[in-house]
Design an enzyme around this catalytic site. Structure first.
Site, PDB file in Angstrom:
ATOM      1  CG  PHE A   1      23.431 -57.219  49.492  1.00 22.09           C
ATOM      2  CD1 PHE A   1      23.262 -58.592  49.407  1.00 22.09           C
ATOM      3  CD2 PHE A   1      22.427 -56.467  50.097  1.00 22.09           C
ATOM      4  CE1 PHE A   1      22.119 -59.209  49.898  1.00 22.09           C
ATOM      5  CE2 PHE A   1      21.290 -57.072  50.587  1.00 22.09           C
ATOM      6  CZ  PHE A   1      21.131 -58.443  50.498  1.00 22.09           C
TER       7      PHE A   1
ATOM      8  CE1 TYR B   1      27.738 -64.225  50.975  1.00 21.78           C
ATOM      9  CE2 TYR B   1      28.627 -63.265  52.992  1.00 21.78           C
ATOM     10  CZ  TYR B   1      27.624 -63.357  52.062  1.00 21.78           C
ATOM     11  OH  TYR B   1      26.500 -62.571  52.197  1.00 21.78           O
TER      12      TYR B   1
ATOM     13  CG  HIS C   1      24.489 -76.423  45.418  1.00 26.72           C
ATOM     14  ND1 HIS C   1      25.160 -75.248  45.657  1.00 26.72           N
ATOM     15  CD2 HIS C   1      23.174 -76.074  45.358  1.00 26.72           C
ATOM     16  CE1 HIS C   1      24.283 -74.255  45.730  1.00 26.72           C
ATOM     17  NE2 HIS C   1      23.081 -74.732  45.545  1.00 26.72           N
TER      18      HIS C   1
ATOM     19  CG  ASN D   1      24.492 -51.290  43.063  1.00 29.06           C
ATOM     20  OD1 ASN D   1      23.620 -50.504  43.471  1.00 29.06           O
ATOM     21  ND2 ASN D   1      25.764 -50.958  42.981  1.00 29.06           N
TER      22      ASN D   1
ATOM     23  CE  LYS E   1      19.138 -59.278  59.017  1.00 33.63           C
ATOM     24  NZ  LYS E   1      19.488 -59.619  60.407  1.00 33.63           N
TER      25      LYS E   1
ATOM     26  CB  SER F   1      21.798 -67.817  54.536  1.00 30.54           C
ATOM     27  OG  SER F   1      21.404 -67.597  53.219  1.00 30.54           O
TER      28      SER F   1
ATOM     29  CE  LYS G   1      20.237 -69.612  50.596  1.00 31.64           C
ATOM     30  NZ  LYS G   1      19.504 -69.438  49.300  1.00 31.64           N
TER      31      LYS G   1
HETATM   32  N1  LIG Z   1      26.269 -59.260  46.406  1.00 31.24           N
HETATM   33  C1  LIG Z   1      26.114 -59.972  47.511  1.00 31.24           C
HETATM   34  N2  LIG Z   1      26.754 -59.599  48.643  1.00 31.24           N
HETATM   35  C2  LIG Z   1      26.598 -60.297  49.790  1.00 31.24           C
HETATM   36  N3  LIG Z   1      25.813 -61.406  49.911  1.00 31.24           N
HETATM   37  C3  LIG Z   1      25.163 -61.816  48.803  1.00 31.24           C
HETATM   38  C4  LIG Z   1      25.285 -61.153  47.558  1.00 31.24           C
HETATM   39  N4  LIG Z   1      24.519 -61.806  46.666  1.00 31.24           N
HETATM   40  C5  LIG Z   1      23.941 -62.828  47.314  1.00 31.24           C
HETATM   41  N5  LIG Z   1      24.322 -62.833  48.602  1.00 31.24           N
HETATM   42  C6  LIG Z   1      23.863 -63.729  49.689  1.00 31.24           C
HETATM   43  O1  LIG Z   1      24.182 -65.092  49.447  1.00 31.24           O
HETATM   44  C7  LIG Z   1      23.185 -65.895  50.111  1.00 31.24           C
HETATM   45  C8  LIG Z   1      22.545 -66.830  49.104  1.00 31.24           C
HETATM   46  O2  LIG Z   1      23.489 -67.840  48.822  1.00 31.24           O
HETATM   47  P1  LIG Z   1      23.464 -68.671  47.471  1.00 31.24           P
HETATM   48  O3  LIG Z   1      23.386 -67.757  46.311  1.00 31.24           O
HETATM   49  O4  LIG Z   1      24.616 -69.597  47.535  1.00 31.24           O
HETATM   50  O5  LIG Z   1      22.089 -69.476  47.590  1.00 31.24           O
HETATM   51  S1  LIG Z   1      21.718 -70.769  46.726  1.00 31.24           S
HETATM   52  O6  LIG Z   1      22.485 -71.888  47.245  1.00 31.24           O
HETATM   53  O7  LIG Z   1      21.987 -70.516  45.316  1.00 31.24           O
HETATM   54  O8  LIG Z   1      20.266 -70.953  46.992  1.00 31.24           O
HETATM   55  C9  LIG Z   1      22.162 -64.947  50.718  1.00 31.24           C
HETATM   56  O9  LIG Z   1      22.606 -64.726  52.053  1.00 31.24           O
HETATM   57  P2  LIG Z   1      21.661 -64.182  53.236  1.00 31.24           P
HETATM   58  O10 LIG Z   1      21.325 -62.769  52.892  1.00 31.24           O
HETATM   59  O11 LIG Z   1      22.490 -64.270  54.481  1.00 31.24           O
HETATM   60  O12 LIG Z   1      20.459 -65.075  53.302  1.00 31.24           O
HETATM   61  C10 LIG Z   1      22.351 -63.738  49.822  1.00 31.24           C
HETATM   62  O13 LIG Z   1      21.860 -62.536  50.351  1.00 31.24           O
END
Ligand SMILES: Nc1ncnc2c1ncn2[C@@H]1O[C@H](COP(=O)(O)OS(=O)(=O)O)[C@@H](OP(=O)(O)O)[C@H]1O
Length: 294
Positions: free
Chosen positions: A221, A185, A101, A223, A250, A131, A46
Site C-alpha cells: 500500500f 482483498y 466491473h 509503496n 486507507k 471506501s 472499491k
Molecule cells: N496496495 C493496496 N493495499 C491495500 N489496499 C489497496 C491497495 N491499493 C489500493 N487499495 C485500496 O482499494 C480501494 C480502491 O478500490 P478499487 O481500486 O477497486 O477502486 S475502483 O473501483 O477502481 O474505483 C481503496 O480502499 P480504501 O482505502 O478503503 O478506500 C484503496 O486504498
C-alpha cells in the site's frame, strides 16, 4: 449526494458511470472478440481493482517491475468499459490485460469458448461501502450528503456496479463456465506474497525470487501510494479541480467499524445473511480475524 441519475448510466439493468463510458463498445459487447490469452481482473468497485492493475503490470512488464517504464498501470491494464486514456483497446497486442466491473451477464459470451483467464477480486462489502463513500466524497466530489444517505443508496444498488450481492453471486454461480480465480482483498492484505504466488500460478507465470520480491514490494500500500504510475493521482488532476482525497485512501480491513452505526451494522448483517446464505466463499471483516477461521 449529487443526483445519481445524472452520473449513472443504466444499461440492461446494470448501473455504469456515465463519465468516460465506452457506450459504443457496451452496445456491441457481444461482438467483442475475446482472445484465449486475454486476462481480465473483474471487481465490484472499491474491491482492489487498482491494486490488481498494479500487480498485473508488475508481473507482466519487466520495465514496470524495474521501475524503468513510465506507463501508468492504467495504460498497461486499461478498463474495458471506460475510456480513461481514449485508446483503441481492441487492437492491443497479446496478451491483453483488462480491468472491468462488468457483471457476469453482460460479459462477452466469447469467453465461454476462449476461456481467457479471469481474476475476480472481492472484498467484504462493509469496507466496500465505506471506501465507496469516500471515493465519491473526496475524489469525485459528488457526495454532499451523509454516509447514511450513501449507505441507503448502496443497499438499493443505485451506484456504479449496482447491487454488490448480485455482482459476486452472478460471477460465482457461473464459475464452472469460466477459467476463473477468486481472490480475497483481505487475504491479499494479510498475505500479499502468498496471494501473488497464487495468482502467478493461475496465470502460468514463473518469477525469479528477485522478481517476486520486486512485485511484492511495489504492490504494498505505502509503496503504491507514492508511486505515480500506480496511485491514480495524475488522473485526478485531469479536470484541474484539486482533490482532498486519494484513490489509495486507507487500504485496510475493518474501517467500517468507524463509520457504521450499530443499527446500520445489524441491518447489513441481516441482509447479508439473507442474500449470501449458503454462499461458500469466506469473508474477513476484521484485521485480527484469521484467514482459516470459519
Ligand atoms: N496496495 C493496496 N493495499 C491495500 N489496499 C489497496 C491497495 N491499493 C489500493 N487499495 C485500496 O482499494 C480501494 C480502491 O478500490 P478499487 O481500486 O477497486 O477502486 S475502483 O473501483 O477502481 O474505483 C481503496 O480502499 P480504501 O482505502 O478503503 O478506500 C484503496 O486504498
Amino acid at each position: 449526494m449529487e443526483n445519481p441519475d445524472l452520473s449513472l448510466y443504466k444499461y440492461k439493468g446494470y448501473y455504469f458511470g456515465r463519465l468516460e463510458l465506452r457506450i459504443g463498445l457496451l452496445e456491441n459487447l457481444e461482438d467483442f472478440e475475446i482472445r484465449e490469452d486475454d486476462v481480465f481482473v473483474i471487481t465490484y468497485p472499491k474491491s482492489g481493482t487498482v491494486w490488481f492493475q498494479q500487480i498485473l503490470s508488475l508481473i507482466y512488464f519487466e520495465e514496470h517491475r524495474k521501475r524503468a517504464g513510465s506507463l501508468d498501470t492504467n495504460d498497461q491494464v486499461p478498463f474495458l468499459e471506460y475510456s480513461i486514456k481514449h485508446e483503441d483497446i481492441v487492437k492491443r497486442p497479446s496478451p491483453r490485460l483488462f480491468a472491468t466491473h462488468l457483471p457476469y451477464y453482460l460479459f462477452p459470451s466469447g469467453m465461454k469458448n476462449k476461456k481467457p483467464k479471469i481474476i475476480y477480486v472481492y472484498r467484504n462489502p462493509k469496507d466496500v461501502v465505506c471506501s465507496y463513500y469516500y471515493f465519491f466524497k473526496n475524489v469525485k466530489l459528488q457526495v454532499t450528503g451523509s454516509f447514511e444517505k450513501f449507505f441507503e443508496q448502496f443497499l438499493e444498488g443505485k451506484v456504479v456496479g449496482s447491487l454488490w450481492f448480485d455482482h459476486i453471486k452472478g460471477w460465482y454461480e457461473h464459475k464452472s463456465l469460466c477459467n476463473i480465480q477468486f481472490m480475497m482483498y483481505e487475504e491479499m492484505k494479510k498475505d500479499l506474497r502468498g496471494s501473488i504466488v497464487k495468482v502467478c500460478k493461475f496465470l502460468g507465470k514463473e518469477l525469479s525470487d528477485e522478481d517476486m520480491d520486486a512485485v511484492v514490494t511495489q504492490a504494498m500500500f505505502d509503496n503504491m501510494k507514492s508511486d505515480p504510475r500506480a496511485n491514480y493521482d495524475s488522473l485526478m488532476e485531469l479536470d484541474g479541480i484539486p482533490r482532498n482525497g486519494h484513490f489509495l485512501r486507507k487500504g485496510t480491513i475493518g474501517d467500517w467499524k468507524n463509520h457504521m452505526t450499530v443499527e446500520q451494522n445489524e441491518r447489513f448483517d441481516k441482509i447479508f445473511q439473507r442474500e449470501m446464505k449458503d454462499f461458500p466463499l469466506k469473508f474477513i471483516w476484521d484485521m485480527n480475524e484469521e484467514l482459516n477461521s470459519k
